[in-house]
Design a protein around this motif. Structure first.
Motif, mmCIF file in Angstrom:
data_model
loop_
_atom_site.group_PDB
_atom_site.id
_atom_site.type_symbol
_atom_site.label_atom_id
_atom_site.label_comp_id
_atom_site.label_asym_id
_atom_site.label_seq_id
_atom_site.Cartn_x
_atom_site.Cartn_y
_atom_site.Cartn_z
ATOM 1 N N LEU A 50 62.046 -23.652 7.451
ATOM 2 C CA LEU A 50 61.071 -24.439 8.203
ATOM 3 C C LEU A 50 60.510 -25.591 7.367
ATOM 4 N N ILE A 51 60.295 -25.359 6.069
ATOM 5 C CA ILE A 51 59.787 -26.433 5.201
ATOM 6 C C ILE A 51 60.836 -27.530 5.054
ATOM 7 N N VAL A 52 62.071 -27.113 4.732
ATOM 8 C CA VAL A 52 63.147 -28.093 4.524
ATOM 9 C C VAL A 52 63.426 -28.874 5.804
ATOM 10 N N ASP A 53 63.383 -28.184 6.940
ATOM 11 C CA ASP A 53 63.671 -28.821 8.223
ATOM 12 C C ASP A 53 62.646 -29.907 8.564
ATOM 13 N N ASP A 54 61.392 -29.717 8.116
ATOM 14 C CA ASP A 54 60.320 -30.673 8.435
ATOM 15 C C ASP A 54 60.065 -31.662 7.296
ATOM 16 N N MET A 55 60.878 -31.588 6.244
ATOM 17 C CA MET A 55 60.669 -32.417 5.046
ATOM 18 C C MET A 55 61.460 -33.721 5.145
ATOM 19 N N PRO A 56 60.782 -34.870 5.107
ATOM 20 C CA PRO A 56 61.509 -36.143 5.087
ATOM 21 C C PRO A 56 62.397 -36.232 3.850
ATOM 22 N N GLY A 57 63.684 -36.432 4.051
ATOM 23 C CA GLY A 57 64.605 -36.493 2.917
ATOM 24 C C GLY A 57 65.246 -35.168 2.589
ATOM 25 N N GLY A 58 64.740 -34.062 3.188
ATOM 26 C CA GLY A 58 65.358 -32.749 3.040
ATOM 27 C C GLY A 58 65.403 -32.213 1.622
ATOM 28 N N ILE A 59 66.466 -31.472 1.330
ATOM 29 C CA ILE A 59 66.598 -30.776 0.048
ATOM 30 C C ILE A 59 66.632 -31.759 -1.126
ATOM 31 N N SER A 60 67.330 -32.871 -0.969
ATOM 32 C CA SER A 60 67.449 -33.820 -2.077
ATOM 33 C C SER A 60 66.090 -34.387 -2.471
ATOM 34 N N LYS A 61 65.216 -34.618 -1.494
ATOM 35 C CA LYS A 61 63.873 -35.125 -1.787
ATOM 36 C C LYS A 61 63.053 -34.075 -2.528
ATOM 37 N N ILE A 62 63.193 -32.826 -2.119
ATOM 38 C CA ILE A 62 62.485 -31.735 -2.787
ATOM 39 C C ILE A 62 62.923 -31.635 -4.246
ATOM 40 N N ILE A 63 64.221 -31.694 -4.476
ATOM 41 C CA ILE A 63 64.750 -31.609 -5.846
ATOM 42 C C ILE A 63 64.267 -32.795 -6.680
ATOM 43 N N ASP A 64 64.258 -33.991 -6.075
ATOM 44 C CA ASP A 64 63.804 -35.181 -6.808
ATOM 45 C C ASP A 64 62.351 -35.047 -7.243
ATOM 46 N N ILE A 65 61.485 -34.631 -6.317
ATOM 47 C CA ILE A 65 60.056 -34.493 -6.636
ATOM 48 C C ILE A 65 59.851 -33.375 -7.651
ATOM 49 N N GLY A 66 60.538 -32.251 -7.436
ATOM 50 C CA GLY A 66 60.403 -31.122 -8.356
ATOM 51 C C GLY A 66 60.867 -31.463 -9.757
ATOM 52 N N THR A 67 61.972 -32.206 -9.859
ATOM 53 C CA THR A 67 62.495 -32.599 -11.174
ATOM 54 C C THR A 67 61.562 -33.593 -11.866
ATOM 55 N N THR A 68 61.083 -34.555 -11.100
ATOM 56 C CA THR A 68 60.180 -35.579 -11.659
ATOM 57 C C THR A 68 58.904 -34.949 -12.218
ATOM 58 N N ASP A 69 58.356 -33.973 -11.499
ATOM 59 C CA ASP A 69 57.092 -33.352 -11.911
ATOM 60 C C ASP A 69 57.288 -32.061 -12.705
ATOM 61 N N ASN A 70 58.517 -31.826 -13.175
ATOM 62 C CA ASN A 70 58.811 -30.706 -14.080
ATOM 63 C C ASN A 70 58.487 -29.351 -13.454
ATOM 64 N N LYS A 71 58.726 -29.215 -12.160
ATOM 65 C CA LYS A 71 58.378 -27.973 -11.461
ATOM 66 C C LYS A 71 59.384 -26.849 -11.708
ATOM 67 N N PHE A 72 60.588 -27.183 -12.190
ATOM 68 C CA PHE A 72 61.614 -26.164 -12.391
ATOM 69 C C PHE A 72 61.618 -25.603 -13.819
ATOM 70 N N SER A 73 60.676 -26.013 -14.626
ATOM 71 C CA SER A 73 60.627 -25.568 -16.023
ATOM 72 C C SER A 73 60.271 -24.084 -16.116
ATOM 73 N N LEU A 74 60.915 -23.379 -17.039
ATOM 74 C CA LEU A 74 60.595 -21.977 -17.316
ATOM 75 C C LEU A 74 59.523 -21.849 -18.398
ATOM 76 N N GLY A 75 58.947 -22.956 -18.804
ATOM 77 C CA GLY A 75 57.913 -22.940 -19.829
ATOM 78 C C GLY A 75 58.457 -23.349 -21.185
ATOM 79 N N SER A 76 57.557 -23.568 -22.110
ATOM 80 C CA SER A 76 57.943 -23.966 -23.462
ATOM 81 C C SER A 76 58.659 -22.822 -24.184
ATOM 82 N N PHE A 77 59.687 -23.172 -24.957
ATOM 83 C CA PHE A 77 60.396 -22.170 -25.755
ATOM 84 C C PHE A 77 59.843 -22.099 -27.174
ATOM 85 N N SER A 78 58.702 -22.722 -27.379
ATOM 86 C CA SER A 78 58.039 -22.670 -28.682
ATOM 87 C C SER A 78 57.572 -21.241 -28.972
#
Length: 523
Positions: A197-225
Motif C-alpha cells: 500500500l505504501i509503495v503503490d501510493d508513493m510517487p516514483g515507487g520503489i526507486s524513489k524510496i531507495i533513493d531517499i533511503g540511500t541519501t539519508d543513510n537509512k539502510f545503515s547497520l550502524g557504525s562498525f567502530s
C-alpha cells in the motif's frame, strides 16, 4: 482523530470473537495442569516453531521497529542477525538439557544446583521481564488503536485484555500455540500488505524510496567502530546475542514449548524454524520504516500534522498554538516515529483493509501477551506457590491456581502498559527494561552448566556482584556531575551483556580462588 467504518470494526470484533471461541474449543480438553501447561507434549515441531516465531513477532516489532527505522536506520536489525548464533547454542545445549531434566519450569534445576535462592532469583527476574514485555505490548497496541478508533488507551487495553484472558485461561498452552500459528501467518501477510500500500501510493515507487533511503543513510547497520558507549553494530550484536540466548535458554515462554514437542528433534526443529522465519520477517518491518520515511518526506504536510499532534500531547493543555508550533519545529524523526504507522493506517488504507491490518497488529499483541500470561502463571504456581506455600497441591487445585494467576498476570500487564503511556520509543523502552530485568540470570545458568565446581556460596556471591553492577549501570546517570567519572561508560543495551558476564566470570574466578586456597591448605 478518525472513527473506523462499521466494516473495519466488524472485522476486528469478529477476530476477537474467533480468538475467544478458540479458547472455548480447547477448554473441553483442558482438564489437567499438564494439559494447561504442556498440551500433554503432543504438539508438532512446525507448530511450536510458528508459535515461537509469533511470540518474537510482537506488536513491539509491528509498531516499534518501523518507528525505529523511521527515526534512525537499520541498526536495530543487527538484533535479528544475532539470532542464528544464539539458536545454534540453544539447539545444541539448551533443548537437550531441558528435555532431559523433565520439569516444566525453566528454573527448578537452579535450586538443585545452587539452592532455593537461585530458583527464586531467576523467577523474579523472569516475572519482571514478562511484566515489562506485556506492558510494552499493551501500550503499543493502545497507541495504534487510539489513533484509529478514537477510544482511550485504557479502553483499548481493557477490551483486548479481557479477550486475551478468556482464551488463555480457557484454552491453556494448546490454545496459545494454535492461535499463534494462525497469528504468525496473519502478521506476516499484514506486513506485506502495508508495504504494498505504501509503495503503490508513493510517487516514483520503489526507486524513489531507495533513493531517499540511500541519501539519508537509512539502510545503515550502524557504525562498525569498537565503541561500546553508542548503539554501534557491535553493541546491538552483543545485546541481541545475549538477549536471544536468554530467551532460548532462560525464558519460560520458550522453554515451556520445548516440553510440548513429542521428541527432542521436534523441539530443536522448532527453534530453527522460528529463526528462519523471524529474520526475514523482521527485515520486512525495517523496510516498512524506510518506506514510511520516504513517503512522509514527499508528503511534508502529513509530517507537520504528526509533529503538531506529538507537541500538543507533550505540552500542558494550557499551551498556546505558538508554543505547540515551536516545539513541533524542534522535533526530530526519532521523536515521532511510533506515530507514523497509525497515521498512515488512518489516512491511507482503504476501508476493510484497515480492519484486516488492525487484526494483524492485534494478533501480534495477543500472541505475546497470552504466552507471557501462561508462562508467568506456570512459573509462579510451580516455583513460588507450590515450592513455598502449598507443596501438596492436587491436580484440581493446581489447575485452579493456574487459572487465577493467569488472570492476575494479565491484569498486572495491563497496569504496566498504562504506566508506560508517554514513553518516547516503544522499542527502546522494551530493550532497556528487558536488559535490566533479565538481571544477569543467564550468567547464573551458564555458571551452573559449565562450572561443575561452582557451589552455592560462590554462585550467591557472584550474583550479588552482578546485581551491584547492573544497578550501577542502570542508575549511573543519576550520579552528580562532579562525580561523572563514576558513571557507566557503556551504552544501556550493554547492561545484559555486562551483567551476564559479571555473574559468570565472577563465579568462575571465586571458585578458582577458593579451590586454590583449599589446595594450599591441604598441601
Amino acid at each position: 482523530m478518525k472513527n473506523l467504518p462499521i466494516l473495519d470494526i466488524s472485522i476486528i470484533l469478529l477476530y476477537l470473537l474467533a480468538m475467544v471461541l478458540v479458547g472455548v474449543y480447547f477448554a473441553r480438553k483442558n482438564k489437567s495442569a499438564e494439559q494447561f501447561t504442556k498440551a500433554s507434549g503432543k504438539i508438532p515441531g512446525w507448530a511450536i516453531g510458528l508459535s515461537i516465531y509469533a511470540t518474537f513477532l510482537s506488536s513491539n516489532t509491528f509498531l516499534g521497529v518501523p518507528g525505529k527505522a523511521f527515526g534512525g536506520n537499520w541498526n536495530a536489525f543487527v538484533f535479528s542477525i544475532s539470532m542464528p548464533f544464539a539458536a545454534w547454542i540453544a539447539s545444541k545445549y539448551f533443548v537437550p538439557f531441558y528435555r532431559s531434566v523433565g520439569g516444566i519450569s525453566a528454573y527448578s534445576h537452579l535450586e538443585h544446583r545452587f539452592g532455593p535462592w537461585a530458583r527464586t532469583y531467576a523467577v523474579i527476574c523472569f516475572l519482571l521481564t514478562q511484566l515489562a514485555r506485556m506492558g510494552s505490548i499493551f501500550f503499543g497496541i493502545a497507541l495504534s488503536l487510539q489513533a484509529l478508533t478514537g477510544y482511550s488507551m485504557s479502553t483499548v487495553m481493557i477490551v483486548m485484555g479481557i479477550s486475551i484472558i478468556i482464551y488463555t485461561v480457557m484454552g491453556g498452552m494448546e490454545a496459545v500455540i494454535w492461535t499463534e500459528v494462525v497469528q504468525g501467518v496473519i502478521k506476516t501477510l499484514g506486513a506485506l500488505l502495508i508495504i504494498y500500500l505504501i509503495v503503490d501510493d508513493m510517487p516514483g515507487g520503489i526507486s524513489k524510496i531507495i533513493d531517499i533511503g540511500t541519501t539519508d543513510n537509512k539502510f545503515s547497520l550502524g557504525s562498525f567502530s569498537p565503541n561500546l558507549t553508542e548503539s554501534t553494530f557491535w553493541v546491538v550484536l552483543f545485546y541481541g546475542f545475549f538477549i536471544n540466548l536468554n530467551n532460548f535458554g532462560m525464558d519460560q515462554n520458550y522453554v515451556q514449548r520445548y516440553h510440548t514437542a513429542s521428541t527432542e528433534k521436534e523441539a530443536t526443529k522448532s527453534v530453527w524454524l522460528c529463526v528462519w522465519l523471524y529474520v526475514p520477517a523482521s527485515l520486512l518491518f525495517f523496510i516498512i520504516g524506510v518506506c514510511l520515511y520516504a513517503y512522509y518526506q514527499v508528503h511534508p504536510e502529513f509530517t507537520d500534522f504528526i509533529k503538531s499532534q506529538v507537541a500538543a500531547e507533550r505540552l500542558p493543555s494550557s499551551a498556546t498554538q505558538a508554543q505547540i508550533s515551536e516545539m513541533a519545529a524542534s522535533l526530530k524523526p526519532a521523536d515521532y516515529g511510533d506515530k507514523v504507522m497509525p497515521h498512515f493506517m488512518v489516512n491511507k488504507i482503504p476501508v476493510g483493509l484497515v480492519g484486516l491490518i488492525v487484526s494483524a497488529i492485534l494478533s501480534a499483541a495477543m500472541s505475546t501477551i497470552s504466552s507471557g500470561m501462561n508462562a508467568s502463571a506456570t512459573v509462579f504456581t510451580v516455583d513460588i506457590f507450590k515450592r513455598y506455600f502449598k507443596p501438596d497441591l492436587t491436580d484440581k487445585q493446581n489447575l485452579r491456581t493456574l487459572h487465577i494467576t493467569t488472570v492476575i498476570f494479565g491484569l498486572m500487564g495491563m497496569g504496566t502498559g498504562l504506566a508506560m503511556i508517554g514513553v518516547k520509543s516503544l522499542l527502546d523502552i522494551w530493550w532497556e527494561l528487558s536488559g535490566i530485568f533479565a538481571g544477569g540470570m543467564l550468567g547464573l545458568f551458564l555458571l551452573g552448566m559449565i562450572s561443575r565446581k561452582a557451589k552455592n556460596t560462590e554462585a550467591f556471591t557472584a550474583t550479588l556482584i552482578g546485581i551491584a553492577v547492573i544497578l550501577w549501570m542502570t542508575f549511573s546517570n543519576f550520579i552528580p556531575e562532579q562525580y561523572e567519572f563514576l558513571r557507566s561508560p557503556f551504552h544501556k543495551n550493554m547492561i545484559i551483556v555486562v551483567g551476564t558476564l559479571t555473574i559468570f566470570l565472577a563465579g568462575i574466578i571465586i571458585t578458582k580462588l577458593k579451590g586454590n586456597k583449599q589446595a594450599a591448605i591441604e598441601a
